[in-house]
Scaffold this active site. Structure first.
Site, PDB file in Angstrom:
ATOM      1  N   ARG A 161       0.852  -1.186   0.000  1.00 52.05           N
ATOM      2  CA  ARG A 161       0.000   0.000   0.000  1.00 52.05           C
ATOM      3  C   ARG A 161       0.893   1.243   0.000  1.00 52.05           C
ATOM      4  O   ARG A 161       1.392   1.685   1.040  1.00 52.05           O
ATOM      5  CB  ARG A 161      -0.925   0.002   1.214  1.00 52.05           C
ATOM      6  N   SER A 230     -12.886  -3.568  -0.084  1.00 49.81           N
ATOM      7  CA  SER A 230     -13.227  -3.000   1.223  1.00 49.81           C
ATOM      8  C   SER A 230     -14.730  -2.754   1.303  1.00 49.81           C
ATOM      9  O   SER A 230     -15.332  -2.247   0.355  1.00 49.81           O
ATOM     10  CB  SER A 230     -12.493  -1.671   1.435  1.00 49.81           C
ATOM     11  N   LYS A 259      -5.235   5.202   8.436  1.00 48.75           N
ATOM     12  CA  LYS A 259      -6.217   5.629   7.446  1.00 48.75           C
ATOM     13  C   LYS A 259      -7.463   6.122   8.180  1.00 48.75           C
ATOM     14  O   LYS A 259      -8.430   5.398   8.344  1.00 48.75           O
ATOM     15  CB  LYS A 259      -6.568   4.480   6.495  1.00 48.75           C
TER      16      LYS A 259
END
Length: 343
Positions: A161, A230, A259
């Site tokens: 990521r 997600s 996040k």
């Protein structure tokens, strides 16, 4: 002839249906195969069954090929269905039966067979317990060392990521990671970037609700790559199932500094998600201290970033999380056995 092929088609359909249901946990394929099987039964008349004469069948006793692997078994039964449906269709044309329905069912199964083939070549995800997201800015040690440590101690999946990296550097890191993950039989996915994953052998993709839809990602990377999505509510999970996602991210379960979000589905959503027929990965603020509470919801997997990347010893952190997963799993098994005994 019609009786034999109706039996052959329905038996083949049952094999494919139960494989999709019990082995791959794919409710969509199982449901669609079941619908064809039930519609096909309407063509099977009492006259056909009465005409059955197995003792006089010159084909009885023909040696059958061993099933081999599960994939070979499912493939063989899929072919058995399409062949039998063609015989049924042609036979009904000579008897004035509903050949049109047989034709429609045959074409519907062709599309299902394509989905079955994709499932057979797609990696399974159900055994993953700890899923580590690698983000260099959060790593206390060099990111390669963190990733290798997680791989060495048995993490089930790594995700790269790095949304700010230039494409070339992202691809280079993805290539480095996928090579090491493949050697250790660890799943590897790239966050968001289906274009990068397509050109990195074996790499999967994880996308969010605002990214490319799962069906588009699948069109880019092909049927044999892992695709995750997600989700933040049950409706989104159902859509993920219908779209052919291999697993869903569930959360955030806790507030996350990695996040930040302005919503928090929490542990209650994780409990709901765990009951649905798709592998679930809880994410968001998960630490060594709260991991047991997350596994107690019944989710299959936890995803972590800071808990591993920011640890002094990333390998030890992953090991501790795996130990927690095993401990909670054993406790849940004991509770299930006790409940069965009480019943």
């Amino acid at each position: 002839m019609l009786d034999a092929n109706l039996n052959r088609a329905r038996e083949g359909l049952r094999v494919v249906e139960d494989w999709a249901r019990f082995v791959r946990d794919d409710a969509g394929v199982a449901s669609d195969v079941r619908a064809i099987r039930r519609e096909l039964s309407t063509l099977h008349t009492t006259e056909m069954i009465a005409a059955r004469d197995a003792s006089a069948d010159v084909g009885m006793g023909t040696p059958q090929r061993d099933a081999g692997t599960t994939a070979e078994m499912v493939t063989a039964n899929s072919k058995r269905v399409t062949e039998a449906l063609r015989v049924i269709e042609e036979g009904l044309k000579t008897t004035g039966g509903n050949a049109r329905l047989a034709e429609q069912l045959r074409h519907r199964f062709y599309a299902i067979e394509q989905r079955v083939t994709a499932l057979l070549t797609r990696p399974t995800f159900g055994d993953v317990r700890v899923y580590v997201l690698i983000t260099e800015a959060i790593c206390r040690r060099p990111w390669r060392d963190v990733a290798q440590a997680a791989i060495d101690v048995g993490t089930g999946c790594l995700q790269l990521r790095e949304p700010e990296l230039p494409t070339r550097e992202l691809a280079e890191r993805a290539a480095w990671l996928t090579e090491r993950c493949a050697a250790a039989k660890v799943h590897f996915v790239v966050n968001d970037r289906a274009d990068v994953a397509r050109f990195v052998p074996g790499a999967g993709v994880h996308v969010g609700q605002s990214d490319l839809p799962v069906t588009n990602v699948r069109a880019i990377v092909g049927p044999d790559r892992l695709v995750g999505l997600s989700t933040h509510n049950v409706e989104q999970i159902q859509h993920a199932i219908d779209s052919g996602a291999d697993y869903v991210g569930v959360g955030p379960v806790y507030p996350s500094a990695t996040k930040p979000r302005d919503f928090l589905p929490g542990l209650d959503f994780a409990c709901e998600a765990a009951k649905l027929p798709i592998p679930t990965v809880a994410i968001g603020g998960i630490t060594l201290e709260n991991a047991a509470d997350v596994f107690e919801t019944g989710v299959d997997t936890i995803a972590v970033t800071a808990a591993v990347c920011a640890a002094d010893d990333p390998g030890e952190a992953v090991t501790s999380l795996l130990d927690t997963a095993n401990r909670v799993g054993e406790q849940r098994s004991y509770k299930t056995r006790d409940a069965i005994k009480d019943a």
